[in-house]
Motif scaffolding. Structure first.
Motif, PDB file in Angstrom:
ATOM      1  N   ALA A  71      39.335  41.732  34.619  1.00 16.36           N
ATOM      2  CA  ALA A  71      38.196  40.866  35.323  1.00 16.36           C
ATOM      3  C   ALA A  71      38.247  40.443  36.675  1.00 16.36           C
ATOM      4  O   ALA A  71      37.520  40.285  37.547  1.00 16.36           O
ATOM      5  N   ALA A  72      39.756  40.096  37.089  1.00 13.70           N
ATOM      6  CA  ALA A  72      40.039  39.539  38.363  1.00 13.70           C
ATOM      7  C   ALA A  72      39.862  40.855  39.464  1.00 13.70           C
ATOM      8  O   ALA A  72      39.666  40.540  40.545  1.00 13.70           O
TER       9      ALA A  72
ATOM     10  N   GLU B 250      35.018  47.346  28.749  1.00 13.40           N
ATOM     11  CA  GLU B 250      34.163  46.235  28.475  1.00 13.40           C
ATOM     12  C   GLU B 250      33.210  46.339  27.334  1.00 13.40           C
ATOM     13  O   GLU B 250      33.111  47.549  27.084  1.00 13.40           O
TER      14      GLU B 250
ATOM     15  N   ASN C  69      47.805  38.838  22.811  1.00 17.23           N
ATOM     16  CA  ASN C  69      48.393  38.130  24.179  1.00 17.23           C
ATOM     17  C   ASN C  69      48.381  39.198  25.165  1.00 17.23           C
ATOM     18  O   ASN C  69      47.801  38.847  26.299  1.00 17.23           O
TER      19      ASN C  69
ATOM     20  N   ALA D 148      44.738  40.250  25.929  1.00 12.02           N
ATOM     21  CA  ALA D 148      44.240  39.205  26.606  1.00 12.02           C
ATOM     22  C   ALA D 148      44.447  39.268  28.085  1.00 12.02           C
ATOM     23  O   ALA D 148      43.555  38.994  29.074  1.00 12.02           O
ATOM     24  N   ALA D 149      45.899  39.460  28.300  1.00 11.82           N
ATOM     25  CA  ALA D 149      46.144  39.316  29.863  1.00 11.82           C
ATOM     26  C   ALA D 149      45.726  40.664  30.481  1.00 11.82           C
ATOM     27  O   ALA D 149      45.297  40.587  31.541  1.00 11.82           O
TER      28      ALA D 149
ATOM     29  N   LYS E  33      42.208  40.035  31.428  1.00 10.56           N
ATOM     30  CA  LYS E  33      41.875  38.919  32.760  1.00 10.56           C
ATOM     31  C   LYS E  33      42.312  39.634  34.085  1.00 10.56           C
ATOM     32  O   LYS E  33      41.768  39.519  34.987  1.00 10.56           O
ATOM     33  N   ALA E  34      43.155  40.550  33.863  1.00  8.86           N
ATOM     34  CA  ALA E  34      43.499  41.711  35.055  1.00  8.86           C
ATOM     35  C   ALA E  34      42.522  42.215  35.592  1.00  8.86           C
ATOM     36  O   ALA E  34      42.087  42.289  36.596  1.00  8.86           O
TER      37      ALA E  34
END
Length: 161
Positions: free
Chosen positions: A65-66, A150, A55, A58-59, A62-63
């Protein structure tokens, strides 16, 4: 002229079954040898710890990617280039880029590169990349902190090799 009416006997059945199982066992031993002498299959040392960390990872992804930071990998002969840009298309301010080249199956050709900075947002290295499929894991850092991480699957044929 007396023909023997014996036909298929118990001895024939025993030999047939023995031959069948000998072939099955030989194939299993051969496959087990090839399986154990190639890729280990090990992905993580401890699956419980990996599941607990999922988790958080994953967070963080996401950060990243944003943030809009994006990297572009190119391979031309021995020249490997990685250009990294921020969300506005400007060169990202990065100190270090490392690339891990991994084969999808097997690890005997895997290698790790730390690219040299040739300009803002541009990193290069000189290394031979064998023909075929690769998974390239790129990690970009600024002041020791991971800015972008990535993984891309590439085929050297995409780059004209």
């Amino acid at each position: 002229m007396n023909a023997s009416p014996r036909g298929f006997t118990g001895l024939h059945m025993l030999l047939s079954i023995s031959a069948f199982f000998a072939v099955v066992i030989a194939v299993n031993v051969t496959m087990a040898f090839y399986a154990s002498s190639s890729w280990s299959g090990l992905v993580v040392e401890n699956t419980y710890v990996a599941s607990q960390e999922f988790n958080g990872k994953a967070a963080a992804m996401k950060a990243m990617a944003a943030s809009g930071v994006e990297g572009v990998l190119s391979v031309n002969g021995r020249e490997i280039r990685y250009d990294i840009h921020d969300g506005n298309g400007e060169p990202a301010i990065i100190d270090e880029v490392t690339l891990n080249f991994k084969r999808p199956v097997g690890d005997h050709e895997d290698f790790h590169l730390t690219l040299r900075k040739t300009g803002e947002g541009r990193f290069e290295a000189d290394h031979e990349v064998a023909v075929g499929d690769w998974i390239v894991e790129a990690t970009s850092r600024r002041n020791g902190a991971v800015i972008m991480h990535e993984a891309k699957r590439i085929d050297t044929a995409e780059f004209g090799q």
